[in-house]
Write a protein that holds these residues in place. Structure first.
Motif, short mmCIF file in Angstrom:
data_model
loop_
_atom_site.label_atom_id
_atom_site.label_comp_id
_atom_site.label_asym_id
_atom_site.label_seq_id
_atom_site.Cartn_x
_atom_site.Cartn_y
_atom_site.Cartn_z
N TYR A 1 0.84 -1.20 0.00
CA TYR A 1 0.00 0.00 0.00
C TYR A 1 0.87 1.24 0.00
N PHE B 1 1.04 5.36 0.54
CA PHE B 1 0.30 6.38 1.30
C PHE B 1 1.06 7.70 1.31
N GLY C 1 -11.21 -0.07 -4.49
CA GLY C 1 -10.67 1.22 -4.08
C GLY C 1 -11.16 2.37 -4.93
N HIS D 1 -13.27 15.81 2.40
CA HIS D 1 -12.77 14.80 1.47
C HIS D 1 -12.83 15.36 0.06
N HIS E 1 -5.77 8.45 -0.21
CA HIS E 1 -6.26 7.07 -0.18
C HIS E 1 -6.23 6.52 -1.61
N ARG F 1 -6.82 0.92 8.71
CA ARG F 1 -7.94 1.70 8.17
C ARG F 1 -8.33 1.23 6.78
N ILE F 2 -7.34 0.91 5.96
CA ILE F 2 -7.64 0.45 4.61
C ILE F 2 -8.33 -0.92 4.66
#
Length: 348
Positions: A156, A158, A301, A243, A290, A187-188
């Motif tokens: 991942y 980030f 995703g 967001h 994200h 969290r993912i």
């Protein structure tokens, strides 16, 4: 090595062997890197990963980070360009955007940790960047994300920024970081589990449906343009939380089109300036990209950025109390619709 779409990339190494990359506007002269004369010893990070048997969360122990540089005076900043008497991590007299392997990494061996310096100007913030300067940072993010996603030891990617001492920033120079985790962060994992359930029940992408619902309802939207929408989420955890979503489902920053990158830079600067206008000074924040995971559940995703601040009033900070820290159950002092209305008025 990647070739960034809208930037000139120049690779070099620091005296201890760590990688350093300069990103300059594509129309600038070719950069000739200067030598790092510090003679640093090879880094020997001490990193250990353990899995919590109760939750399955991976906990990282990086004991060498306890000796990292902590709030140095401006004339000793290690992220400024090198000046006489102050050799730094960037051995040049000036730069636009610079990315290098963290000298005190949270991950090493499996995974990687990088520092992204947004500008050589120590006194600026991301908010102060021009749209062109912000756009160059987007190119750096996209380039690094694509390269890190190709690594076999990374699950991942980030990119993120912490701003403000209240957040825990240890270097005041405008910069962010990129963590390339060798595992999926908790969290993912949680978000993907919800997205998987939603896909099975509704037959559609959870994030796309959240965006569509926010755009239809409208009361929590802060600002938008042709390709992006910024909104306060319906169940915001933090006192100020926004967001930013692109209007089409993408896996990562590198997948953004040229126009989408332009529009992100414009909207992001707009939102950051609203943050700083909220109480008349620089709001401490965390900006968290994200992306979709590197290998598993990529179709679930949806690239987006989550921007949050812990300041709940001009002179008050939201600390994680017993409910949040002990149980993970957030109790908020601010209502999302009220925050959205206030942020809209700040920009009017």
């Amino acid at each position: 090595m990647n070739t960034p779409r809208g930037a000139r990339r120049t690779d070099t190494t620091l005296s201890d062997g760590r990688q350093l990359i300069y990103y300059d506007p594509a129309d600038t002269p070719v950069r000739v890197p200067l030598e790092d004369t510090r003679g640093l010893p090879a880094p020997k990070p001490q990193v250990e990963l353990r899995t919590d048997p109760l939750t399955g969360d991976v906990i990282t122990y990086a004991t060498h980070r306890n000796t990292r540089t902590y709030l140095p005076p401006a004339d000793q900043c290690p992220l400024c360009a090198t000046k006489p008497g102050n050799p730094t991590e960037i051995p040049d007299h000036d730069y636009n955007v610079a990315v290098f392997e963290n000298r005190f990494p949270s991950f090493a061996g499996p995974g990687r940790a990088e520092v992204v310096c947004f500008t050589s100007d120590h006194n600026k913030s991301f908010t102060d960047l021009s749209q062109g300067e912000a756009r160059l940072v987007v190119e750096a993010w996209a380039d690094r994300s694509a390269e890190l996603r190709a690594r076999l030891d990374v699950e991942y990617v980030f990119p993120f920024e912490n701003r403000g001492r209240e957040i825990g920033v240890t270097l005041s120079h405008p910069h962010g970081q990129i963590y390339a985790y060798p595992f999926l962060p908790p969290r993912i994992n949680n978000l993907l589990a919800r997205a998987r359930e939603h896909q099975e029940v509704a037959g559609s992408n959870l994030f796309a449906d959240v965006l569509a619902a926010e755009r239809k309802e409208g009361t929590r939207i802060i600002a938008e343009n042709e390709n992006w929408t910024a909104f306060v989420p319906e169940a915001a955890r933090w006192p100020v939380e926004v967001h930013l979503y692109p209007h089409r489902q993408l896996a990562g920053i590198a997948d953004l089109s040229t126009t989408e990158r332009d529009d992100f830079a414009q909207l992001y600067l707009d939102v950051l300036r609203r943050f700083d206008g909220l109480y008349g000074d620089r709001l401490p924040y965390i900006a968290a990209w994200h992306e979709a995971p590197v290998r598993v559940d990529r179709e679930l995703g949806y690239l987006h950025l989550e921007l949050l601040s812990i300041r709940r009033a001009a002179d008050k900070i939201k600390y994680l109390a017993g409910s949040e820290s002990g149980m993970g159950a957030f109790i908020s002092d601010t209502r999302p619709e009220d925050v959205a209305e206030t942020l809209r008025k700040v920009g009017s």
